[in-house]
Motif scaffolding. Structure first.
Motif, PDB file in Angstrom:
ATOM      1  N   CYS A 151       8.145   1.663   5.975  1.00  0.00           N
ATOM      2  CA  CYS A 151       7.626   0.757   4.945  1.00  0.00           C
ATOM      3  C   CYS A 151       7.408   1.466   3.611  1.00  0.00           C
ATOM      4  N   GLY A 152       7.830   2.724   3.513  1.00  0.00           N
ATOM      5  CA  GLY A 152       7.648   3.473   2.280  1.00  0.00           C
ATOM      6  C   GLY A 152       6.217   3.917   2.069  1.00  0.00           C
ATOM      7  N   ILE A 153       5.486   4.121   3.157  1.00  0.00           N
ATOM      8  CA  ILE A 153       4.071   4.485   3.083  1.00  0.00           C
ATOM      9  C   ILE A 153       3.867   5.872   3.701  1.00  0.00           C
ATOM     10  N   ARG A 154       3.124   6.740   2.990  1.00  0.00           N
ATOM     11  CA  ARG A 154       2.804   8.054   3.529  1.00  0.00           C
ATOM     12  C   ARG A 154       1.547   7.990   4.387  1.00  0.00           C
ATOM     13  N   SER A 155       1.412   8.934   5.296  1.00  0.00           N
ATOM     14  CA  SER A 155       0.318   8.902   6.268  1.00  0.00           C
ATOM     15  C   SER A 155      -0.655  10.041   6.015  1.00  0.00           C
ATOM     16  N   LEU A 156      -1.939   9.749   6.287  1.00  0.00           N
ATOM     17  CA  LEU A 156      -3.007  10.743   6.180  1.00  0.00           C
ATOM     18  C   LEU A 156      -3.778  10.737   7.486  1.00  0.00           C
ATOM     19  N   ALA A 157      -3.917  11.898   8.103  1.00  0.00           N
ATOM     20  CA  ALA A 157      -4.660  12.019   9.356  1.00  0.00           C
ATOM     21  C   ALA A 157      -6.127  12.273   9.047  1.00  0.00           C
ATOM     22  N   GLU A 158      -6.995  11.347   9.494  1.00  0.00           N
ATOM     23  CA  GLU A 158      -8.437  11.485   9.279  1.00  0.00           C
ATOM     24  C   GLU A 158      -9.094  12.196  10.465  1.00  0.00           C
ATOM     25  N   GLY A 159     -10.257  12.769  10.217  1.00  0.00           N
ATOM     26  CA  GLY A 159     -11.054  13.325  11.307  1.00  0.00           C
ATOM     27  C   GLY A 159     -10.441  14.533  11.978  1.00  0.00           C
ATOM     28  N   VAL A 160      -9.723  15.347  11.225  1.00  0.00           N
ATOM     29  CA  VAL A 160      -9.130  16.554  11.802  1.00  0.00           C
ATOM     30  C   VAL A 160     -10.256  17.559  12.049  1.00  0.00           C
ATOM     31  N   GLU A 161     -10.510  17.847  13.320  1.00  0.00           N
ATOM     32  CA  GLU A 161     -11.641  18.701  13.691  1.00  0.00           C
ATOM     33  C   GLU A 161     -11.222  20.088  14.175  1.00  0.00           C
ATOM     34  N   THR A 162      -9.956  20.232  14.524  1.00  0.00           N
ATOM     35  CA  THR A 162      -9.500  21.517  15.081  1.00  0.00           C
ATOM     36  C   THR A 162      -8.176  21.915  14.454  1.00  0.00           C
ATOM     37  N   ALA A 163      -7.862  23.205  14.592  1.00  0.00           N
ATOM     38  CA  ALA A 163      -6.572  23.702  14.096  1.00  0.00           C
ATOM     39  C   ALA A 163      -5.432  23.037  14.853  1.00  0.00           C
ATOM     40  N   GLU A 164      -5.624  22.777  16.130  1.00  0.00           N
ATOM     41  CA  GLU A 164      -4.566  22.136  16.917  1.00  0.00           C
ATOM     42  C   GLU A 164      -4.270  20.735  16.398  1.00  0.00           C
ATOM     43  N   GLN A 165      -5.304  19.996  16.051  1.00  0.00           N
ATOM     44  CA  GLN A 165      -5.095  18.651  15.501  1.00  0.00           C
ATOM     45  C   GLN A 165      -4.382  18.716  14.159  1.00  0.00           C
ATOM     46  N   LEU A 166      -4.717  19.707  13.335  1.00  0.00           N
ATOM     47  CA  LEU A 166      -4.049  19.856  12.050  1.00  0.00           C
ATOM     48  C   LEU A 166      -2.572  20.191  12.246  1.00  0.00           C
ATOM     49  N   ASP A 167      -2.276  21.108  13.161  1.00  0.00           N
ATOM     50  CA  ASP A 167      -0.888  21.458  13.441  1.00  0.00           C
ATOM     51  C   ASP A 167      -0.118  20.241  13.946  1.00  0.00           C
ATOM     52  N   LEU A 168      -0.753  19.447  14.793  1.00  0.00           N
ATOM     53  CA  LEU A 168      -0.090  18.273  15.339  1.00  0.00           C
ATOM     54  C   LEU A 168       0.225  17.267  14.237  1.00  0.00           C
ATOM     55  N   ALA A 222       0.852  -1.188   0.000  1.00  0.00           N
ATOM     56  CA  ALA A 222       0.000   0.000   0.000  1.00  0.00           C
ATOM     57  C   ALA A 222       0.890   1.240   0.000  1.00  0.00           C
ATOM     58  N   GLY A 223       0.336   2.360  -0.493  1.00  0.00           N
ATOM     59  CA  GLY A 223       1.113   3.586  -0.564  1.00  0.00           C
ATOM     60  C   GLY A 223       0.688   4.641   0.421  1.00  0.00           C
ATOM     61  N   VAL A 224      -0.532   4.521   0.976  1.00  0.00           N
ATOM     62  CA  VAL A 224      -1.048   5.513   1.907  1.00  0.00           C
ATOM     63  C   VAL A 224      -1.670   4.795   3.100  1.00  0.00           C
ATOM     64  N   LEU A 225      -1.389   5.350   4.272  1.00  0.00           N
ATOM     65  CA  LEU A 225      -1.944   4.810   5.514  1.00  0.00           C
ATOM     66  C   LEU A 225      -2.783   5.912   6.154  1.00  0.00           C
ATOM     67  N   LYS A 226      -4.113   5.679   6.248  1.00  0.00           N
ATOM     68  CA  LYS A 226      -5.004   6.683   6.820  1.00  0.00           C
ATOM     69  C   LYS A 226      -5.157   6.411   8.316  1.00  0.00           C
ATOM     70  N   ILE A 227      -4.665   7.351   9.131  1.00  0.00           N
ATOM     71  CA  ILE A 227      -4.709   7.195  10.580  1.00  0.00           C
ATOM     72  C   ILE A 227      -6.125   7.489  11.065  1.00  0.00           C
ATOM     73  N   ASP A 228      -6.708   6.542  11.775  1.00  0.00           N
ATOM     74  CA  ASP A 228      -8.101   6.658  12.184  1.00  0.00           C
ATOM     75  C   ASP A 228      -8.328   7.874  13.085  1.00  0.00           C
ATOM     76  N   ARG A 229      -9.531   8.444  12.983  1.00  0.00           N
ATOM     77  CA  ARG A 229      -9.887   9.636  13.751  1.00  0.00           C
ATOM     78  C   ARG A 229      -9.802   9.409  15.256  1.00  0.00           C
ATOM     79  N   SER A 230      -9.930   8.144  15.691  1.00  0.00           N
ATOM     80  CA  SER A 230      -9.837   7.865  17.124  1.00  0.00           C
ATOM     81  C   SER A 230      -8.444   8.152  17.665  1.00  0.00           C
ATOM     82  N   LEU A 231      -7.407   8.094  16.816  1.00  0.00           N
ATOM     83  CA  LEU A 231      -6.054   8.454  17.227  1.00  0.00           C
ATOM     84  C   LEU A 231      -5.798   9.944  17.072  1.00  0.00           C
ATOM     85  N   VAL A 232      -6.394  10.522  16.026  1.00  0.00           N
ATOM     86  CA  VAL A 232      -6.143  11.940  15.756  1.00  0.00           C
ATOM     87  C   VAL A 232      -6.796  12.824  16.811  1.00  0.00           C
TER      88      VAL A 232
END
Length: 596
Positions: free
Chosen positions: A539-556, A505-515
């Motif tokens: 593993c050569g996989i990029r990450s995507l943070a799901e469920g970003v609800e706040t500016a702080e979560q996006l910055d993190l 796989a090339g992308v790993l979407k991090i579940d909102r429960s972690l974000v």
């Protein structure tokens, strides 16, 4: 000696050699008896000749040898009717005797019945086909006894197998319905309960330890359930890990007590190939109300099944009692399933698209396609309103095919309008396991005229975990053809690092429960996200943070090295027609930071 030539002398000579009438009659009778005895001896089955009163007048050799073999010699002169009554018991014996008397009187043409003959020793009983015919005009009857034990045993074995589960020996689905209908038809209005039991996690046993161990578990389950039932109750197996218990003269309280005993039996661990395993069960209960209302076995089993699924939905390892509301909901789901199938055919579905932001540029690089249903009567329905029904009625694959076609068509239209985006499409596990995933994806791309690099296929972590080898093979083929693959909801289940390492796989979407993180838990959340990002990078996989609800979560997410982010803080899902204006307010990069 020369005979006289005169006519009178010839008559005298004839009379000299003629036997007296009484002697001639005896001779003829002896000849008839010898002939009859010869005919009887020629018959291969034990045979007797009865006089009009049922006394044995004659037997053949096979009758004698068979009697010697089985220790039941009945000689000539014995009362056959009395012997038949003694052998078969009052009911069967008297029925046979009545038939033979009727035959002797000439009131019927023949008698043919199968009779069981118990052995005087400890041997198993034997079965004979008894066939009788009338002889002459005086009421004599010939009775043959053909041994049909092998045939009867074969028929009974075949019937037993047709009505019982071969693995556990319990009554199967068809026989269970017969038994329930028999109880319902007694007419005494005694309550009948049906308990529908499904083992939680049985598939995991089969997948991890093999089907032989799973079969052994089913036999253990059958034995435990049988131990818990009352005298007169019946345990049966519908199939798989589904069992049904029939509670005779059992009301709702009794059924609940019975279900509790079943649950208690699961407290003891199971021995599975030397390993100790603890399991649970979800149980549904349905009972008759004693009102005399006509109820069928199919109704009770269906109602108990609905209650069992309600127990599953409520968290498993529970007991639920059927209520009419469950049936109403099931009927509504069935109706909704039919409407959904038509909705797919009539293009009543629509896609909304949620922007995906590239980090650290913070510009829109792609979208995720999310299905909605523009119901003609109920308005716009969201996935939670119809996807559970689609899963239950095997509609996820045709639904996914529609989404693939529409998403690729829309992405191509945006491209033609100068808006180049990468679109992610969710694929369900049923589509994934059907074996048509690659063909369906490539067919949609070809029909839309869209480059493979503008499509991302997303599968959930749990879907991948169900069959990792098949997943890896299909992922690899899709990536070879230029389609990117994303693992969705990573971290929501029991994530397997080993599977991730081997998954192309090339992308790993991090579940909102972690974000998402609560007050005071930022440090722990950051550590978890950093671990996932680092694992993906290794593993050569990029990450995507799901469920970003706040500016702080996006910055993190950005500070921890995530390549992409999406969530309501960035943008909510929107119709395709609204996306260009949203992007105009958030200008994309000249060359998009694509997901591929």
């Amino acid at each position: 000696m020369a005979l006289p030539e005169q006519g009178g002398d010839v008559e005298v000579a004839r009379k000299r050699f003629e036997l007296p009438p009484d002697v001639r009659h005896q001779r003829d009778a002896d000849l008839d008896a010898a002939l009859l005895h010869t005919v009887l001896d020629a018959l291969p089955s034990p045979t007797v000749l009865l006089d009009p009163d049922g006394i044995i007048a004659m037997t053949n050799r096979v009758w004698v040898t068979s009697g010697e073999e089985h220790g039941t010699i009945i000689p000539p002169g014995a009362d056959y009717y009395a012997a038949a009554t003694a052998v078969h018991g009052d009911a069967e014996g008297h029925a046979l005797v009545r038939s033979l008397r009727t035959l002797a009187r000439g009131e019927c043409d023949a008698v043919a019945v199968d009779r069981e003959v118990p052995s005087p020793s400890d041997e198993k009983p034997r079965w004979y086909h008894v066939q009788a015919s009338r002889v002459g005009i005086y009421g004599h009857v010939v009775v043959t006894h053909t041994d049909v034990t092998a045939r009867v045993l074969a028929e009974r074995t075949s019937l037993w197998r047709a009505r019982h589960d071969h693995l556990t020996g319990l009554p199967n689905r068809a026989h269970l319905h017969e038994l329930i209908d028999e109880e319902l038809g007694r007419g005494d209005q005694a309550p009948v309960a049906v308990l529908f039991l499904d083992v939680d996690g049985f598939k995991d046993v089969n997948d991890s330890l093999g089907h032989d161990v799973g079969d052994d578990l089913l036999r253990q389950l059958a034995a435990r359930l049988a131990e818990c039932t009352r005298a007169g109750d019946t345990v049966g197996r519908l199939g798989g890990d589904e069992f049904v218990v029939i509670g005779r003269d059992c009301d709702e309280d009794g059924a609940l007590a019975l279900a509790q005993r079943f649950h208690d039996s699961f407290d003891r661990p199971f021995d599975l190939a030397g390993r100790t395993a603890r399991l649970t069960a979800s149980i549904g209960v349905a009972t008759t109300d004693g009102s005399g209302t006509c109820v069928r076995s199919t109704d009770l089993v269906r109602d108990a099944d609905l209650a069992m699924y309600a127990a599953k939905a409520a968290g498993r390892n529970r007991v639920e009692v059927f209520t009419p509301d469950l049936r109403t909901a099931a009927e509504q789901r069935a109706t909704l399933a039919g409407e959904l199938l038509l909705a797919i055919e009539r293009d009543e579905l629509v896609l909304h698209y949620q922007p995906v932001m590239g980090l650290p540029s913070r510009r829109c690089t792609g979208v995720e396609a999310l299905v909605r249903w523009q119901h003609p009567e109920r308005g716009l329905l969201y996935p939670g309103d119809f996807l559970p029904t689609a899963r239950q009625h095997d509609l996820m694959t045709p639904l996914a095919r529609w989404v693939l076609r529409e998403a690729t068509r829309q992405t191509a239209a945006w491209r033609d309008a100068g808006l180049v985006l990468v679109t992610g499409v969710n694929i369900n596990a049923t589509h994934f396991t059907s074996g048509t995933l690659v063909d369906d994806v490539m067919g949609a791309l070809a029909d839309a005229g869209l480059d493979a690099c503008q499509l991302v296929v997303e599968l959930t972590e749990t879907s991948v975990a169900d069959d990792p080898e098949r997943a890896a093979a299909q992922f690899a083929e899709l990536r070879t053809r230029g389609v990117e693959v994303s693992i969705d909801d990573f971290g929501s289940g029991f994530s397997s690092i080993g599977q991730l390492v081997n998954m192309p796989a090339g992308v790993l979407k991090i579940d909102r429960s972690l974000v998402a993180f609560t007050e005071g838990r930022r440090r722990q959340t950051a550590a978890a996200i950093a671990a996932v990002v680092a694992l993906g990078q290794a593993c050569g996989i990029r990450s995507l943070a799901e469920g970003v609800e706040t500016a702080e979560q996006l910055d993190l997410a950005e500070s921890l090295g995530c390549s992409f982010a999406q969530g309501y803080h960035i943008a909510r899902p929107m119709p395709a027609g609204e996306l260009p204006s949203w992007i105009a307010a958030h200008p994309p990069a000249t060359i998009p930071v694509a997901l591929v």
